[in-house]
Scaffold this active site. Structure first.
Site, PDB file in Angstrom:
ATOM      1  CG  ASN A 266      -2.373  -0.087   0.886  1.00 45.04           C
ATOM      2  OD1 ASN A 266      -2.747  -0.004  -0.267  1.00 45.04           O
ATOM      3  ND2 ASN A 266      -3.210  -0.252   1.879  1.00 45.04           N
ATOM      4  CD  GLU A 300      -3.694  -6.398   6.148  1.00 44.01           C
ATOM      5  OE1 GLU A 300      -2.641  -6.421   6.788  1.00 44.01           O
ATOM      6  OE2 GLU A 300      -4.536  -5.475   6.255  1.00 44.01           O
TER       7      GLU A 300
END
Length: 396
Positions: A266, A300
């Site tokens: 990310n 996640e």
């Protein structure tokens, strides 16, 4: 195939159910005598209730239409629509309003967008009134105008002619981009036109009750998806997972799945790419074989539940889905092209970069003396064991 199934599920099937219900109502019409008073007043509280619920959930399009139908039903029952021009005005006005709402998005009812919605309704009313006025005052001129474009005016009153192309465009739009709110608007238009254009024994109260019920069902189903579906990935959410746990028997296996190094991914590529990765992993996990049911647990992390299966039965299925994620190449766009000039961008070759992500999976079989939460904790321990031993693997 998936778009066809989506259209069948969210557009054709609800309309089929609506008209099947209407057919049954007509068939059992002889039994309505004892319910006439109730049926007469039912649209008042059904339309009011559906409008209030739509207001609560910011379904502005359904709210405005429900409110307009409630006003129309009230005026109709009080014999206030006696003018011929009003009777000709209403079918076109309703069609224009529904068409307008099909091509705009839902916005907050109590917001500045309401002024534009109300302004649009007023404009639809002005257009419908002008058209009806012209057809009544200059019927010959309107007929010649229609024929100059090769349009026949036979077999249909002049004031109804714009409705047919509008309805065709509207239903093409609804079938192409169908969802429950759009389908409710389609059902509303069908029943509205049935009342004005098709001779039927069904009273206005029955038709408006059907419209109100379709609005209520839409909001209830949308609320269900908001509560039990993850908006980003489309997978069932954690709440749906714990609802499923109440229906599980003694034998099942729980797997916890985590994307490896997702935070650094990310930070490197940005949250937009991170969201795309989450969607990709969700799609792959949703295809897990062996009867597994996939859920977005949070962040996640995902959960897969295999009812009536032990670890030996699910290991190969989990390893297959892990391998499918590892083998998938994610193509990233060259961000530097966004800052280059249009001239250079048109000549420069498109640079593509591919990356891969992996997942670690830990699974645990439910024991007779464990709760569902305890089984998940065991699967979580196995997940951290997989991460400690190098990631991208399945551990018990």
């Amino acid at each position: 195939m998936s778009s066809l199934m989506h259209t069948m599920r969210f557009f054709i099937l609800p309309i089929f159910i609506t008209f099947l219900s209407l057919g049954l109502l007509v068939h059992f019409q002889s039994h309505w005598i004892d319910w006439q008073d109730t049926l007469h007043f039912a649209p008042y509280w059904l339309l009011a209730a559906s409008s209030l619920i739509c207001l609560q959930f910011n379904r502005s399009r359904l709210f405005y239409i429900g409110l307009l139908l409630l006003i129309f039903y009230t005026l109709q029952n009080n014999r206030l629509f006696l003018s011929p021009i009003i009777h000709q005005f209403l079918p076109l006005f309703g069609t224009l309003v529904i068409c307008m709402f099909c091509f705009i998005k839902d916005r907050g009812v109590l917001s500045v967008h309401s002024f534009f919605r109300i302004g649009g309704i007023v404009i639809c009313g002005i257009i419908a009134y002008i058209w009806v006025y012209l057809t009544m005052k200059y019927p010959v001129a309107i007929s010649q105008f229609q024929q100059s474009f090769g349009l026949s005016t036979e077999g249909s009153p002049l004031h109804l002619l714009p409705i047919y192309p509008l309805a065709i465009v509207l239903f093409a739009k609804l079938s192409w981009n169908s969802n429950l709110a759009q389908t409710s608007l389609g059902i509303c238009l069908l029943l509205w036109l049935c009342y004005f254009l098709v001779p039927t024994n069904l009273p206005l109260s029955i038709l408006f009750c059907c419209i109100a019920v379709s609005f209520l069902v839409t909001v209830l189903f949308d609320s269900y998806f908001l509560a039990y579906r993850d908006e980003l990935t489309g997978l069932p959410s954690r709440r749906a997972l714990f609802n499923l746990s109440l229906a599980l028997g003694r034998k099942y296996t729980v797997a916890m799945v985590d994307i490896d190094h997702f935070k650094s991914f990310n930070d490197t590529y940005g949250h937009d790419v991170g969201d795309d990765v989450l969607k990709l992993v969700a799609v792959k996990l949703a295809k897990v074989t062996g009867g597994g049911k996939t859920f977005r647990y949070g962040g996640e992390e995902f959960t897969i539940v295999f009812p009536r299966k032990d670890i030996d039965q699910v290991y190969s299925h989990l390893d297959d889905v892990r391998q499918s994620i590892e083998d998938y190449d994610i193509v990233l766009r060259d961000e530097s092209r966004k800052t280059s000039s249009k001239k250079n961008r048109s000549k420069a070759p498109v640079k593509k970069k591919t990356v891969n992500v992996t997942v670690s999976i830990g699974c645990a079989e439910h024991k007779s003396d464990q709760s569902f939460e305890q089984s998940m904790k065991q699967a979580d321990k196995a997940l951290y064991r997989a991460k400690d031993r190098g990631r991208n693997q399945v551990r018990f």
